[in-house]
Structure formats: C-alpha cells, structure tokens
Design a protein around this motif. Sequence first.
Motif, PDB file in Angstrom:
ATOM      1  N   GLU A 248       0.859  -1.186   0.000  1.00 47.86           N
ATOM      2  CA  GLU A 248       0.000   0.000   0.000  1.00 47.86           C
ATOM      3  C   GLU A 248       0.891   1.230   0.000  1.00 47.86           C
ATOM      4  O   GLU A 248       1.747   1.390   0.870  1.00 47.86           O
TER       5      GLU A 248
ATOM      6  N   ALA B  65       0.069   5.157   2.913  1.00 50.97           N
ATOM      7  CA  ALA B  65      -0.941   4.550   3.782  1.00 50.97           C
ATOM      8  C   ALA B  65      -1.621   5.555   4.700  1.00 50.97           C
ATOM      9  O   ALA B  65      -2.638   5.233   5.323  1.00 50.97           O
TER      10      ALA B  65
ATOM     11  N   VAL C 246      -1.787  -0.947  -3.825  1.00 51.56           N
ATOM     12  CA  VAL C 246      -2.953  -0.130  -3.493  1.00 51.56           C
ATOM     13  C   VAL C 246      -2.515   1.328  -3.404  1.00 51.56           C
ATOM     14  O   VAL C 246      -1.557   1.651  -2.688  1.00 51.56           O
TER      15      VAL C 246
END
Length: 235
Positions: A59, A62, A123
């Motif tokens: 990710e 974050a 992500v």
Amino acid sequence: MTTNPRVRQDSDGSPAVSPGVNNPLFARFYAWRSPSTQRSGGADRRRQLLAGISGNVIEVGAGNGLNFAHYPPQVTRVLAVEPDPHLGELARQAARSAPVPVEVVDGMAEEMPTDDASFGTAVACLTLCSVTDPDAALLEMHRVLWPGGRLHFYEHVRAEPPVLHGLQRIVDATIWPRLFGGCHCSRDTSAAITRAGFAMEQVDRFRAPDLPLPVPTAPHILGTAVRVDSGSSAA
C-alpha cells in the motif's frame, strides 16, 4: 529479484534513509477529519477498493491506516509505505488491530524500499494527488508488482467539465497544495496509470461529495488496472 537501482545508498552500501515528508499541520488535520469522512461514505469506498484482494500487498501512501481494517482475510501480508512521520505513527497504531499482518515502513512513493516484482497487488488510495512525481510513483508501482499484478486505485482526479477543471487549475496554482500537504486537484490520474504500463480493467467515476457547488476535489475514480509487460500492449 533485483533491488531498485534508484534507491540511494550510504557509504557502507546500506540503503539510505528516505528524506520523507513532513507536513505536521496537514497531517493532524487529516487525522482529525478522518472519522467524519469514514462515516460519510469513505469506509464503504475503501471496502470497495480492497474487495477481492489476496496474497502479498503493498500500500503506497498509507496515511493513518484507514484501509487496514478493510483488508480481506485472504491477504497474507501488507507492506504499508508512508513518508509522513505523524501519519506513519498513527498507521503503526492502526496496524496493531488490523485483521491481517501489516508492516508500516518509512518511504516515498517514488523510491519504495522493496525488490522488483515482489507483490501481487499494489494499493494507491488518495495518494497520487499529493506525491511530488505521480509518473515516477506509478512506475515504481509497476516495478514492484510481478507481471499480471494488479493496481487498486481510489483517487480524486481532474474534472471533465471545463468550468470545474478551470477552478482546479486555479487552486492548484495558488493555495491548495500549500494548505493540503501538496495535494493537486487537476491531475489526470487515469491517463498517468495507463502511461506507466498498466491496462485498465475497471474504472468507476463518481463525485464525492456530490453537491451542486463546484468542489475541486469532487471528481473521483475507483478501480483496478493490470501490470503489462514492457513488450505487451496496454490497450
């Protein structure tokens, strides 16, 4: 696997510490405002963003760890990269109660501290608006994904109506990045994702908040794209 050749090294050959990002006022404002955005639809969007993910995940950006609670149990590990020290500490606290293993590390989206082709999923959630170089950040995501790996993205983006796009360009050139931690409203993130070597799978476009007034950050995209090998077409 090879490590990123652009990662700086100290004189002893070890990776140099990333300079990071430090926006203390914005970081605290973002953390303070997070609960209200979660209640007003943000949590549902994050669940949609992460639905169907499994295995090894990175990710990027974050923040304070708002996504962590929504990772499906099929995820075996999340490496969460966050450059801001205040948000990074909040993310580490959120990681302790996450339903999947999460490791939070300092790092920049443009220079991620991990090997080539080491993740199945990346992500990016409300991140590409504020990175210094979105093209470099997306090339890094392409680098750390293995062939066929997927990018899951949820970003606010450039507006299509000329009036709102013009407003976005005005605020980007004046006060917006200074007030909101480097955030830019008028980036064409969808085009940047394709330019970095990803093939779009699914893109949902929506406004949040969906108000009659022209809010510069209202246009959003949420979807997935697949890493394409350099010799393949991203059509």
